[in-house]
Design a protein around this motif. Structure first.
Motif, mmCIF file in Angstrom:
data_model
loop_
_atom_site.group_PDB
_atom_site.id
_atom_site.type_symbol
_atom_site.label_atom_id
_atom_site.label_comp_id
_atom_site.label_asym_id
_atom_site.label_seq_id
_atom_site.Cartn_x
_atom_site.Cartn_y
_atom_site.Cartn_z
ATOM 1 N N LEU A 237 0.799 -1.226 0.000
ATOM 2 C CA LEU A 237 0.000 0.000 0.000
ATOM 3 C C LEU A 237 0.828 1.270 0.000
ATOM 4 O O LEU A 237 0.278 2.355 -0.226
ATOM 5 N N LEU A 238 2.124 1.181 0.264
ATOM 6 C CA LEU A 238 3.012 2.344 0.218
ATOM 7 C C LEU A 238 4.130 2.044 -0.767
ATOM 8 O O LEU A 238 5.085 1.342 -0.448
ATOM 9 N N GLN A 239 4.027 2.573 -1.950
ATOM 10 C CA GLN A 239 4.997 2.297 -3.006
ATOM 11 C C GLN A 239 5.496 3.603 -3.594
ATOM 12 O O GLN A 239 4.793 4.611 -3.609
ATOM 13 N N GLY A 240 6.705 3.557 -4.097
ATOM 14 C CA GLY A 240 7.248 4.702 -4.806
ATOM 15 C C GLY A 240 7.943 5.691 -3.895
ATOM 16 O O GLY A 240 9.173 5.745 -3.838
ATOM 17 N N ASP A 241 7.184 6.477 -3.150
ATOM 18 C CA ASP A 241 7.726 7.550 -2.325
ATOM 19 C C ASP A 241 8.298 6.962 -1.036
ATOM 20 O O ASP A 241 7.562 6.603 -0.118
ATOM 21 N N ASP A 242 9.622 6.877 -0.960
ATOM 22 C CA ASP A 242 10.232 6.268 0.220
ATOM 23 C C ASP A 242 10.183 7.160 1.445
ATOM 24 O O ASP A 242 10.500 6.713 2.546
ATOM 25 N N SER A 243 9.788 8.426 1.307
ATOM 26 C CA SER A 243 9.676 9.295 2.479
ATOM 27 C C SER A 243 8.519 8.891 3.381
ATOM 28 O O SER A 243 8.463 9.307 4.539
ATOM 29 N N LYS A 244 7.585 8.070 2.877
ATOM 30 C CA LYS A 244 6.443 7.609 3.664
ATOM 31 C C LYS A 244 6.596 6.166 4.114
ATOM 32 O O LYS A 244 5.664 5.613 4.704
ATOM 33 N N TRP A 245 7.713 5.565 3.879
ATOM 34 C CA TRP A 245 7.901 4.158 4.207
ATOM 35 C C TRP A 245 7.830 3.913 5.705
ATOM 36 O O TRP A 245 8.127 4.790 6.526
#
Length: 299
Positions: A237-245
């Motif tokens: 559900l959290l892909q691409g933007d690693d700042s939200k990992w």
């Protein structure tokens, strides 16, 4: 002429059935159980201890003497993991998401469990078993439809979407556990509060929730551990933007990158940072967990 009195033979005292064998069997059982617990404790503690010790070593010390003590405490490994590998950012992200998801889970789960335990209405058993039925479905079966539901709702790659999914998957266990716990609480206190003019909402939040504190703490800790260590749902559900990992995603990326770079010291430091909150929560609330798990049996 006197005859010497012959000593009368006394019958042997019969041995009661198995006093010594019972004690012997109990002693063997206790020895086996304590031995198994000791072995289990060693298997759990030694890897964690080795990880913490390795986090203060240099890469050369880890490769040359993996089981030895560090020559000096290299605290820069923790600093490099916190800043260079962005473990600090992932740690704070996980803290925000887990705090929100556990709070939402406990609020909704405690409310539903209290209703199931204290109120009777038509279809209550059906709704309760629908909640509990969620325990039978592993998360792997719902990944594909869950992905499309979250994306169509506009919550893909957002913390809010992950919080709602965490709460949804934790509700079955929370409702199941707290329903049984609320049923053990005395009804006389609730009846006295209603007689004194206490409303249903005030009764729940001011009277019943404080009485159910051991059970609430136990379930909250289980949910915290489950959400904190979750990897599959954030990965989907959290892909691409690693700042939200989340922290599990950051550790996975760190393990892959540091495995090729050979910076094992920073990897062990990152793992230690992830484990510390779990150990702190368990040490701080272990008595409450034990009280919550045994309260239903003692009442």
């Amino acid at each position: 002429m006197t005859t010497l009195d012959q000593p009368t033979a006394t019958a042997p005292t019969p041995v009661t059935s198995g006093d010594r064998p019972v004690r012997r069997e109990l002693g063997v059982a206790n020895a086996l159980s304590h031995g198994f617990l000791l072995l289990w404790g060693l298997l759990t503690v030694l890897p964690l201890l080795w990880m913490f010790i390795s986090s203060f070593k240099t890469n050369g010390e880890i490769l040359a003497d993996p089981w030895g003590l560090p020559g000096a405490l290299h605290l820069d490994n923790w600093a490099r993991a916190w800043t260079g590998a962005h473990i600090g950012r992932y740690f704070l992200n996980s803290l925000v998401v887990v705090t929100g998801s556990v709070s939402l889970t406990m609020l909704m789960g405690a409310t539903a469990a209290y209703v199931f335990a204290r109120y009777e209405f038509r279809g209550s058993q059906v709704v309760y078993y629908l909640f509990v039925g969620g325990l039978m479905f592993p998360v792997f079966l719902a990944l594909v439809p869950l992905f499309f539901v979250v994306r169509n709702a506009g919550l893909f790659n957002t913390w809010l979407g992950l919080i709602l999914v965490y709460a949804a998957y934790s509700l079955p266990f929370t409702v199941f556990f707290l329903t049984a716990f609320f049923r053990t609480l005395p009804t006389s206190v609730a009846e006295a509060a209603l007689v004194d003019g206490c409303g249903h909402f005030r009764l729940f939040f001011r009277v019943m929730l404080p009485m159910a504190r051991p059970g609430l703490i136990s379930v909250a800790i289980f949910n915290f551990l489950s959400h904190w260590n979750q990897f599959l749902l954030p990965q989907v559900l959290l892909q691409g933007d690693d700042s939200k990992w989340m922290l599990a995603q950051g550790l996975f990326a760190l393990s892959v990158s540091q495995g090729y770079a050979g910076d094992y010291a920073r990897l062990f430091a990152g793992l230690s940072i992830a484990v510390l909150p779990v150990l702190a929560v368990y040490v701080a609330f272990q008595r409450q967990v034990q009280a919550g798990l045994t309260a239903g049996q003692l009442k």
